[in-house]
Design a protein around this motif. Structure first.
Motif, PDB file in Angstrom:
ATOM      1  N   SER A  71      36.612  43.320  27.443  1.00 26.17           N
ATOM      2  CA  SER A  71      36.431  43.115  28.889  1.00 26.17           C
ATOM      3  C   SER A  71      35.952  41.706  29.225  1.00 26.17           C
ATOM      4  O   SER A  71      35.587  41.436  30.367  1.00 26.17           O
ATOM      5  CB  SER A  71      35.421  44.136  29.436  1.00 26.17           C
ATOM      6  OG  SER A  71      35.864  45.450  29.212  1.00 26.17           O
ATOM      7  N   ARG A 104      32.382  51.549  31.787  1.00 23.92           N
ATOM      8  CA  ARG A 104      33.541  50.674  31.958  1.00 23.92           C
ATOM      9  C   ARG A 104      33.629  50.174  33.401  1.00 23.92           C
ATOM     10  O   ARG A 104      33.977  49.000  33.643  1.00 23.92           O
ATOM     11  CB  ARG A 104      34.816  51.422  31.556  1.00 23.92           C
ATOM     12  CG  ARG A 104      36.069  50.563  31.578  1.00 23.92           C
ATOM     13  CD  ARG A 104      37.283  51.365  31.126  1.00 23.92           C
ATOM     14  NE  ARG A 104      37.135  51.797  29.741  1.00 23.92           N
ATOM     15  CZ  ARG A 104      37.446  51.046  28.689  1.00 23.92           C
ATOM     16  NH1 ARG A 104      37.927  49.824  28.868  1.00 23.92           N
ATOM     17  NH2 ARG A 104      37.290  51.511  27.463  1.00 23.92           N
ATOM     18  N   GLU A 158      33.543  46.200  34.128  1.00 24.49           N
ATOM     19  CA  GLU A 158      34.699  45.570  34.807  1.00 24.49           C
ATOM     20  C   GLU A 158      34.304  45.016  36.178  1.00 24.49           C
ATOM     21  O   GLU A 158      34.796  43.956  36.584  1.00 24.49           O
ATOM     22  CB  GLU A 158      35.836  46.586  34.920  1.00 24.49           C
ATOM     23  CG  GLU A 158      36.444  46.937  33.570  1.00 24.49           C
ATOM     24  CD  GLU A 158      37.553  47.968  33.667  1.00 24.49           C
ATOM     25  OE1 GLU A 158      37.738  48.539  34.781  1.00 24.49           O
ATOM     26  OE2 GLU A 158      38.224  48.219  32.653  1.00 24.49           O
TER      27      GLU A 158
END
Length: 522
Positions: free
Chosen positions: A235, A184, A188
């Motif tokens: 995302s 993640r 991101e």
């Protein structure tokens, strides 16, 4: 030819008329027998050196397949990221060598992908300093920083490439599921910096037991891929492709649970339409025991056709319509895998894979290792030049080139010629492939109407030594210009209607200008 056969008949008559006398002299019989066998062997070799091969190109045919415009792609092994200061991704010469192979994917992956921790130190209880029995390298966890990621991405942008990033699947939760917290962070961070890239998860999961002493079942990996797809969709990477499961050991001869087909079958049974392409890794031979002869042996080449069929049968048997990628191809053979002789297996892999409908073939690796396309001196190896010629003269539109046998020492494929290589926009077809014999052979391409407007350009790649780093075009050394540009590729111009001679141990690109195949322009 006929005279040689008559001479052979004469010898047989002569030996028949003297049979009685020779029986009385065993020594003479033996000597004459040896002489006859030797003579026949020489005669057979002489006749074979005059062999001719016929190929049929039907101008009314539809396209056989259309592959990705990034069909020939390559990787940078994640192992290289351990020493970013030694990776020349900011060097203009290095960037130029990569750019000359665009458009392409650059896969950032390999065994070390499952050791990479982004922007944080690996936990102390994770696996450390594991020795891989595959190649003897040590694989310990390491940290990949934000600055490293930005530098790597800038390299891909300057080289006009598309990054395919392999995430660490060995970061697990106590219940055995994938822990996506580190991934993640990567996703991101990439989105914040407006990076455009694609993704995969893990490297050769069916071999984890051997490499890391860890088991991840195909059913569990399918759930992990679903988690990653969900992460990407939320995302801002819902348009990015996700490929997997990155297996190896297709047609494994011993353990069925290690077979790539078994792993793919169970993975796809549980996959919730997460992946866009089925990806697998293909190796012909054991690099530690490989010999030069293996790289020009048709029996080795023909392993690929059996592997593709085996995996395609699995996909078809499940009723899936997911195309395949070959996502990691390499041969770890010192002083062979990065030399001229390695180009034969690579070019044939490109030709056969395209003819079977595979969408992308990724060569491991662009830099570092015994199999690199670019040497440590930042000079291109022979296989880089083979790739450049493929990019120059072979499009992603695949044609059928019919012949009695394309699984021997003479192996040819046909594609539409890319628009950039047309002369005055005149239609053209590119026939490419190789002659693995140590002598020249003649080929004839038939099936089209012969007219004076047809001009044949021949580009033959050879070398003085099969294990040389250098390569020749029509007998002259290939070198980049001083400014890093490609030199002009000067063809041998051939007359229509004549047999085309393929030199011994050569890779050839034959561009037939003036042959109009309407399917090439649909």
């Amino acid at each position: 030819m006929k005279n040689q056969y008559k001479n052979l008949d004469g010898h047989e008559s002569l030996y028949a008329s003297r049979r009685l006398r020779l029986i009385q002299s065993p020594l003479i019989v033996i000597l004459c027998f040896i002489f006859l066998v030797f003579s026949q062997s020489n005669l057979s070799q002489s006749l074979s050196k005059g062999e001719r091969h016929i190929f049929i190109l039907n101008p009314k045919q539809p396209l056989l397949h259309t592959s990705s415009t990034k069909f020939l792609s390559f990787s940078l092994d994640t192992y290289s990221l351990r020493k970013m200061n030694e990776l020349p991704i900011s060097d203009e010469k290095f960037i130029n060598l990569a750019r000359l192979l665009s458009p392409a994917y650059v896969r950032i992956g390999g065994t070390s992908a499952d050791c990479l921790f982004f922007n944080e130190s690996p936990p102390q209880n994770s696996h450390t300093q594991v020795t891989s029995p595959i190649d003897g390298n040590h694989y310990s966890n390491f940290t990949f920083s934000e600055e490293d990621f930005l530098s790597l991405y800038q390299f891909t942008k300057k080289s006009e490439l598309r990054m395919l990033f392999d995430l660490n699947v060995l970061i697990r939760n106590p219940d055995g599921s994938w822990n996506d917290s580190n991934a993640r962070q990567i996703v991101e961070f990439a989105k914040y910096h407006e990076m455009t890239l694609d993704w995969q998860l893990g490297n050769e999961p069916n071999s984890f037991k051997h490499v890391f002493n860890v088991d991840i079942s195909p059913q569990q990996l399918a759930k992990d891929y679903f988690a990653l797809r969900s992460l990407l969709n939320t995302s801002g990477y819902n348009d990015s492709i996700l490929v997997g499961p990155e297996v190896n050991n297709i047609r494994h001869p011993i353990n069925i649970t290690e077979q790539g087909e078994y792993y793919v079958k169970e993975f796809l049974k549980n996959d919730e339409d997460c992946i866009d392409y089925v990806t697998w890794h293909q190796y012909y031979i054991n690099g530690k025991t490989a010999k030069v002869q293996d790289f020009i042996d048709p029996k080795v080449f023909n392993i690929l056709s059996k592997q593709i069929k085996s995996l395609q049968d699995v996909i078809d048997g499940l009723g899936k319509k997911i195309p395949m990628w070959l996502c990691n191809i390499r041969w770890r053979a010192r002083n062979i895998s990065d030399r001229f002789v390695a180009g034969f297996l690579f070019l044939d892999k490109l030709g056969y894979s395209a003819s079977e409908g595979l969408q992308v073939v990724i060569r491991q690796s662009f830099f570092n290792g015994y199999y690199a396309m670019v040497g440590p001196d930042l000079n291109p190896n022979a296989v880089w030049w083979v790739s450049v010629f493929y990019k120059e003269f072979v499009s992603n539109k695949v044609l059928k080139l019919a012949t009695i046998n394309n699984f021997g020492n003479v192996r040819l494929y046909a594609h539409c010629t890319p628009e950039k290589s047309l002369v005055s926009r005149v239609p053209a077809v590119t026939v490419y492939g190789m002659n693995l014999h140590n002598y020249s052979v003649n080929i004839s391409i038939q099936g089209y109407r012969s007219t004076p407007k047809i001009t044949i350009f021949m580009y033959a790649l050879t070398s003085d030594d099969l294990q040389s780093r250098t390569i020749k075009l029509n007998g002259k050394d290939l070198n980049l210009l001083l400014n890093g540009d490609l030199p002009p590729f000067k063809p041998v111009i051939l007359k229509i209607g004549k047999f085309i001679t393929l030199p011994a141990y050569s890779m050839v690109f034959i561009v037939m200008h003036g042959i109009d195949i309407p399917a090439c322009f649909t």
